[in-house]
Design a protein around this motif. Structure first.
Motif, short mmCIF file in Angstrom:
data_model
loop_
_atom_site.label_atom_id
_atom_site.label_comp_id
_atom_site.label_asym_id
_atom_site.label_seq_id
_atom_site.Cartn_x
_atom_site.Cartn_y
_atom_site.Cartn_z
N PHE A 228 0.82 -1.21 0.00
CA PHE A 228 0.00 0.00 0.00
C PHE A 228 0.86 1.27 0.00
CE2 PHE A 228 0.86 -0.57 4.49
CZ PHE A 228 0.99 0.73 4.98
N PHE A 229 0.23 2.36 -0.37
CA PHE A 229 0.83 3.69 -0.33
C PHE A 229 0.09 4.52 0.70
CE2 PHE A 229 1.53 1.86 -4.48
CZ PHE A 229 2.86 2.16 -4.74
N LYS A 230 0.84 5.26 1.51
CA LYS A 230 0.22 6.02 2.60
C LYS A 230 -0.68 7.13 2.10
CE LYS A 230 3.80 5.02 6.03
NZ LYS A 230 4.84 5.58 6.94
N LYS A 231 -0.31 7.72 0.98
CA LYS A 231 -1.13 8.79 0.42
C LYS A 231 -0.90 8.85 -1.08
CE LYS A 231 2.33 12.23 1.94
NZ LYS A 231 3.21 11.25 2.58
N THR A 232 -1.78 9.55 -1.77
CA THR A 232 -1.73 9.61 -3.23
C THR A 232 -0.43 10.18 -3.73
OG1 THR A 232 -4.13 9.85 -3.32
CG2 THR A 232 -2.89 10.50 -5.29
N SER A 233 0.13 11.14 -3.04
CA SER A 233 1.40 11.72 -3.48
C SER A 233 2.52 10.69 -3.47
CB SER A 233 1.77 12.92 -2.59
OG SER A 233 1.94 12.52 -1.24
N ASP A 234 2.46 9.73 -2.53
CA ASP A 234 3.44 8.64 -2.52
C ASP A 234 3.28 7.76 -3.75
OD1 ASP A 234 4.38 9.55 -0.11
OD2 ASP A 234 3.27 8.10 1.09
N LEU A 235 2.04 7.51 -4.13
CA LEU A 235 1.78 6.72 -5.33
C LEU A 235 2.30 7.44 -6.57
CD1 LEU A 235 0.50 4.41 -6.92
CD2 LEU A 235 -1.69 5.60 -6.75
N ILE A 236 2.08 8.75 -6.63
CA ILE A 236 2.57 9.53 -7.77
C ILE A 236 4.10 9.51 -7.81
CG2 ILE A 236 2.70 11.85 -8.77
CD1 ILE A 236 -0.15 12.31 -7.71
N ASP A 237 4.73 9.63 -6.64
CA ASP A 237 6.19 9.55 -6.59
C ASP A 237 6.68 8.21 -7.14
OD1 ASP A 237 6.51 12.05 -5.52
OD2 ASP A 237 6.67 11.37 -3.44
N PHE A 238 5.96 7.15 -6.80
CA PHE A 238 6.34 5.83 -7.31
C PHE A 238 6.15 5.76 -8.83
CE2 PHE A 238 4.45 1.68 -8.58
CZ PHE A 238 5.62 0.93 -8.56
N LYS A 239 5.02 6.24 -9.31
CA LYS A 239 4.75 6.18 -10.74
C LYS A 239 5.74 7.02 -11.54
CE LYS A 239 1.20 3.43 -10.71
NZ LYS A 239 1.26 2.11 -11.38
N GLU A 240 6.22 8.10 -10.94
CA GLU A 240 7.18 8.96 -11.63
C GLU A 240 8.62 8.63 -11.25
OE1 GLU A 240 5.94 12.99 -11.03
OE2 GLU A 240 4.11 12.72 -12.23
N LYS A 241 8.80 7.44 -10.62
CA LYS A 241 10.11 6.86 -10.35
C LYS A 241 10.98 7.67 -9.39
CE LYS A 241 10.14 4.59 -14.87
NZ LYS A 241 9.52 3.37 -14.32
N ARG A 242 10.33 8.39 -8.48
CA ARG A 242 11.08 9.06 -7.42
C ARG A 242 11.18 8.18 -6.17
NH1 ARG A 242 8.09 13.36 -9.63
NH2 ARG A 242 6.43 13.06 -8.09
N SER A 243 10.43 7.13 -6.13
CA SER A 243 10.49 6.17 -5.03
C SER A 243 10.21 4.79 -5.60
CB SER A 243 9.48 6.52 -3.93
OG SER A 243 8.16 6.36 -4.42
N THR A 244 10.42 3.77 -4.82
CA THR A 244 10.22 2.41 -5.30
C THR A 244 9.28 1.65 -4.40
OG1 THR A 244 12.11 1.54 -4.08
CG2 THR A 244 12.51 2.30 -6.35
N SER A 245 8.67 0.65 -4.96
CA SER A 245 7.81 -0.27 -4.23
C SER A 245 7.66 -1.51 -5.08
CB SER A 245 6.44 0.36 -3.97
OG SER A 245 5.52 -0.60 -3.46
N PHE A 246 7.39 -2.65 -4.47
CA PHE A 246 7.03 -3.82 -5.25
C PHE A 246 5.65 -3.61 -5.89
CE2 PHE A 246 9.89 -6.22 -2.21
CZ PHE A 246 10.87 -6.47 -3.15
N GLU A 247 4.82 -2.82 -5.25
CA GLU A 247 3.47 -2.45 -5.69
C GLU A 247 2.50 -3.62 -5.62
OE1 GLU A 247 1.07 -0.40 -9.43
OE2 GLU A 247 3.05 -1.29 -9.75
N TYR A 248 2.85 -4.71 -6.28
CA TYR A 248 1.95 -5.86 -6.36
C TYR A 248 2.76 -7.13 -6.17
CZ TYR A 248 -1.90 -8.76 -8.13
OH TYR A 248 -2.90 -9.68 -8.26
#
Length: 546
Positions: free
Chosen positions: A189-209
């Protein structure tokens, strides 16, 4: 970021939540920077004139003045200073950096150069950087020479690496548990939408799924990478999954594959029946026929040479160093299935191969209780395989990854026993009057014995042999055994025996089986870790029964 004025002093984090007393205290006064050892999530460290403090993932480090978090810098000594990384530090790294660095830690500290002329230091610049590090080991005496840059100068042997890589050394999650937890999650999960956007724009990483990664699986991948001296490893649901995804990912439409006559039947079936539907053709050569390989490289648009070494079930060996040189000149990749060899008995990447594949079901996991397969090699190639794997979805369950991790911790003990039993049993069988022929690379009678001696440090626990009799006589021998299970697979703690003509080729006629060398009297015996004396007595009494 410029580091020209600094000297790199590498610390390898294991991300444990409490410090190890062995890794704290004062460094001796050096003339040149001394490579440090690992550090934990909380770590107390005294340094000669340098203040170490890090928090966050930016290139700037806190505590670069003489008072860092209330700590005063002194010449060749200072009071204890806690190094802290935020809990989500790993997930803030780029995906490539995380994958490339997790085995040796996810950060390195660039510290100021020490000078024996300095009597007091009021301010020292310290920078924290994320470094992508090659982890190509060197094959020496059967072990990957990881050295101080990876695990410390004192850890050089496969057994120790298999136990600690990806866990005590390079664990990707913060935990003080000795064993890696099982992360039974299907999504992150992402704590907030801005974290998700950071992930999508490759400023942060996550396994996501869950299909894209799991912390338990990552620890197992790091162990395998460490043993193979590989930059990267991807684990999949089975050995066949690993082989098929690799071939589809690395061979383009219109490409050509060269493979060997002796190999696992399902691999051959995929190459001969499925790949042509994708516009990929294949040549099949004898494992030792170098001239046939040269001809294929000269006349075909060869993209990849795929071979087992040793092969299944006749344990033929391929000169990995030679074929790698030949293929490299023509721009063809070399992929070695090293399942029979294990990462302990043979280092295919160090011998020149581009990719090493294993059925982790066999020796790597070693307990006949889990399925898995892996692909290891340079990140630029493994990432291509990984991307297709994420699409196809042959994901390894994290519970299976845990079992693979557990199995690897005893692999060096198991394989040592199986090597010993294998060679002694091969010699015993070769001398027995009821056995016509034995196939084992450790025997002088094996066609590639000298090659095996050159590129292997052990020959494994699988021995194939032909009984002096027909199909039913051979079946009678197998049925008379008391210890071994009649089953497919090999490499586990329990001994397993099978008659390939029945187990793997029963759907073919006798003449069709013979085309692949599979005679009715052929036996493949995988010796486990039982006592050699008991196994010897069992096979002798079974031979007496025919």
């Amino acid at each position: 970021m410029s580091i020209s004025t600094h000297t790199m002093t590498r610390l390898h984090p294991s991300f444990e939540s409490r410090p190890d007393p062995d890794f704290s205290g004062r460094f001796p006064k050096p003339d040149i920077p001394t490579p440090a050892k690992y550090f934990s999530g909380k770590f107390s460290h005294q340094s000669s004139g340098a203040t170490y403090a890090a928090y966050g993932t930016t290139p700037k480090a806190y505590g670069t003045t003489s008072k860092a978090y209330g700590t005063t810098s002194r010449a060749y000594g200072m009071s204890s200073l806690m190094l802290r990384f935020p809990p989500n530090f790993v997930r803030q790294l780029s995906t490539k950096a995380r994958r490339n660095c997790s085995n040796i830690g996810v950060a390195q500290i660039v510290a100021a150069s020490w000078s024996d002329k300095v009597k007091a230091v009021d301010a020292v610049a310290v920078e924290v950087v994320v470094v992508e590090e090659e982890r190509r080991g060197v094959c020496g005496g059967g072990n990957v020479e990881l050295g101080g840059d990876k695990f410390g100068d004192f850890i050089r042997h496969d057994g120790t690496v298999a136990i600690h890589a990806g866990e005590r050394v390079g664990r990707a999650i913060e935990s003080d548990a000795i064993t890696t937890p099982v992360f039974n999650t299907s999504a992150y999960f992402f704590k907030k939408t801005s974290d998700l956007i950071d992930f999508k724009e490759k400023r942060s990483t996550s396994f996501e799924y869950g299909r894209y990664g799991n912390y338990t699986t990552q620890a197992a991948e790091e162990k395998i990478s460490a043993l193979e001296g590989a930059e990267s490893t991807v684990l999949m649901a089975s050995g066949m999954c690993a082989s098929t995804v690799l071939l589809m990912a690395l061979v383009p439409a219109g490409g050509h594959i060269v493979t060997t006559t002796d190999c696992y039947r399902r691999t051959r079936m995929f190459i001969e029946t499925m790949l042509p539907k994708m516009g990929i053709s294949a040549s099949v050569i004898d494992p030792a026929d170098v001239e046939a390989l040269k001809l294929a490289l000269d006349t075909k648009n060869v993209s990849l040479f795929f071979t087992e070494s040793p092969t299944n079930p006749f344990l033929r060996c391929v000169d990995i160093e030679l074929v790698s040189k030949l293929c490299r000149k023509k721009g063809a990749l070399v992929v070695v299935d090293g399942t029979f060899a294990t990462p302990l008995n043979q280092k295919a990447l160090a011998l020149g191969a581009d990719i090493i594949v294993h059925s982790a079901t066999k020796y790597i996991a070693g307990h006949n209780d889990v399925l898995g397969g892996c692909v290891s090699g340079p990140e630029k190639l493994v990432s291509v395989v990984r991307n297709l794997h994420h699409i196809l979805g042959g994901t390894l369950n994290p519970n299976a990854a845990y079992l693979i991790i557990r199995g690897m911790k005893t692999m060096h003990l198991r394989v040592q026993q199986q090597n010993s039993t294998g060679i002694r049993m091969a010699e015993l069988l070769e001398a027995h009057p009821k056995i016509k022929r034995v196939y084992y690379p450790g025997l002088k009678s094996h066609p590639e014995h000298q090659l095996a001696m050159k590129q292997m440090t052990g020959f494994g626990g699988v021995v194939s042999f032909e009984v002096d009799g027909d199909l039913m006589t051979t079946a009678k021998l197998i049925d008379a055994l008391k210890i071994a299970y009649i089953a497919p697979s090999f490499g586990g703690c329990e001994s397993i025996v099978d008659q390939p003509a029945i187990m793997s080729y029963w759907d073919l006629s006798q003449s069709e089986r013979a085309k692949y060398g599979i005679l009715d009297n052929l036996v493949r015996f995988s010796f486990g870790v039982e006592d050699f004396g008991d196994l010897k007595a069992d096979i002798l009494q079974a031979l007496d029964a025919i």
